[in-house]
Design a protein around this motif. Structure first.
Motif, PDB file in Angstrom:
ATOM      1  N   UNK A  12       0.822  -1.200   0.000  1.00  0.00           N
ATOM      2  CA  UNK A  12       0.000   0.000   0.000  1.00  0.00           C
ATOM      3  C   UNK A  12       0.858   1.253   0.000  1.00  0.00           C
ATOM      4  N   UNK A  13       1.985   1.195   0.730  1.00  0.00           N
ATOM      5  CA  UNK A  13       2.912   2.326   0.730  1.00  0.00           C
ATOM      6  C   UNK A  13       3.566   2.497  -0.638  1.00  0.00           C
ATOM      7  N   UNK A  14       3.860   1.382  -1.316  1.00  0.00           N
ATOM      8  CA  UNK A  14       4.402   1.462  -2.674  1.00  0.00           C
ATOM      9  C   UNK A  14       3.395   2.133  -3.601  1.00  0.00           C
ATOM     10  N   UNK A  15       2.133   1.691  -3.523  1.00  0.00           N
ATOM     11  CA  UNK A  15       1.090   2.286  -4.353  1.00  0.00           C
ATOM     12  C   UNK A  15       0.951   3.777  -4.061  1.00  0.00           C
ATOM     13  N   UNK A  16       1.000   4.138  -2.797  1.00  0.00           N
ATOM     14  CA  UNK A  16       0.899   5.544  -2.401  1.00  0.00           C
ATOM     15  C   UNK A  16       2.005   6.373  -3.041  1.00  0.00           C
TER      16      UNK A  16
ATOM     17  N   UNK B 147       7.707   4.602   9.343  1.00  0.00           N
ATOM     18  CA  UNK B 147       6.494   3.902   8.919  1.00  0.00           C
ATOM     19  C   UNK B 147       6.641   2.391   9.057  1.00  0.00           C
ATOM     20  N   UNK B 148       7.807   1.850   8.672  1.00  0.00           N
ATOM     21  CA  UNK B 148       7.984   0.404   8.774  1.00  0.00           C
ATOM     22  C   UNK B 148       7.887  -0.056  10.221  1.00  0.00           C
ATOM     23  N   UNK B 149       8.491   0.662  11.135  1.00  0.00           N
ATOM     24  CA  UNK B 149       8.413   0.297  12.550  1.00  0.00           C
ATOM     25  C   UNK B 149       6.963   0.296  13.021  1.00  0.00           C
TER      26      UNK B 149
END
Length: 264
Positions: free
Chosen positions: A74-78, A248-250
């Motif tokens: 989802x972060x990639x898409x964002x 964000x990953x954490x």
């Protein structure tokens, strides 16, 4: 810093399109291989293939697919300015690269361990999760080692590194299409133990089941992209770097795993 809230995507994903992602506009076109411009199979959509149930990485909740993997893609898409569309497909097609080669999806995300065999069939992102194998057994069984599995029946998931681990140790196995079927077989007594990635077995430890042991294997998960699609691969790695640096990953890891990732 940007924070990523849980991305809930309907199983039958909507076809909403967002502007800002480069595309040929031709659904049948192949992604560009190396011109630096990301081209998706469908304009404005990042299509991901996954295989739930595989909690906490991908699983259904209230009719939607959620999980650690889904938040990451989802972060990639964002970052691409695209809408995320999720396709549920068998794990065999995901890990073999068939879903990517056939144009079924742009990216595969399903707790996929990076192996040399799989690297020959797809390109992998930088690793984003350390994973070992685990053993789930009935509570009180006392089964806590490979040696104690001799003569017992072990459930494994088809085409996984857990299945490979069991075969390498000459265990008597029954293969299942997904994790949910493994757990159900253990619950009804048709198998004696389950081997799968330790991170997905933890949620099933209860009054009925317990994690007998962990088998350290040094495995790492990666996101899979069609071989040669360097533009998308670079974009995925850029997102992984971004979410690692901005916290964000954490946040995602802690939400689904229950603890912060180790600093190592």
């Amino acid at each position: 810093m940007r924070s990523l809230t849980r991305l809930a995507v309907p199983v039958a994903a909507a076809t909403l399109l967002l502007a800002g992602c480069a595309s040929t506009g031709d659904d049948d076109a192949s992604p560009a291989a190396g011109d630096g411009e990301v081209t998706l199979l469908t304009e404005g959509k990042l299509t991901v293939c996954t295989n739930p149930p595989y909690e906490p990485f991908e699983y259904e909740e209230d009719g939607q697919v959620v999980g650690l993997d889904m938040d990451i893609v989802g972060a990639v898409a964002e970052d691409l300015g695209a809408e995320l569309e999720i396709k549920i497909t068998p794990f065999e097609g995901i890990q073999s690269g068939a879903d990517l080669d056939s144009g079924n999806c742009d990216i595969v995300a399903s707790g996929i361990t990076i192996t040399e065999e799989r690297e020959a069939k797809m390109d992998f992102s930088d690793p984003y999760f350390d994973a070992d194998q685990g053993l789930l057994v009935p509570a009180g069984s006392g089964i806590a080692s490979v040696e104690e599995l001799d003569g017992l029946t072990v459930g494994v998931q088809t085409a996984t590194t857990g299945a490979t681990f069991a075969a390498d140790n000459a265990l008597n196995v029954v293969e299942f299409e997904d994790l949910g079927l493994q757990i159900e077989a253990l619950r009804n007594g048709t198998i004696d133990a389950v081997i799968n990635d330790i991170a997905v077995l933890g949620p099933f430890a209860s009054d009925d089941f317990e994690v007998g042991t962990t088998f350290p294997t040094g495995e790492q998960y990666g996101l899979g992209i069609k071989t040669g699609n360097t533009a998308l691969l670079d974009a995925v790695n850029a997102t992984l770097e971004r979410i690692a640096s901005d916290g964000t990953y954490e946040e995602i890891y802690t939400k689904y795993i229950g603890t912060a990732p180790s600093a190592g």
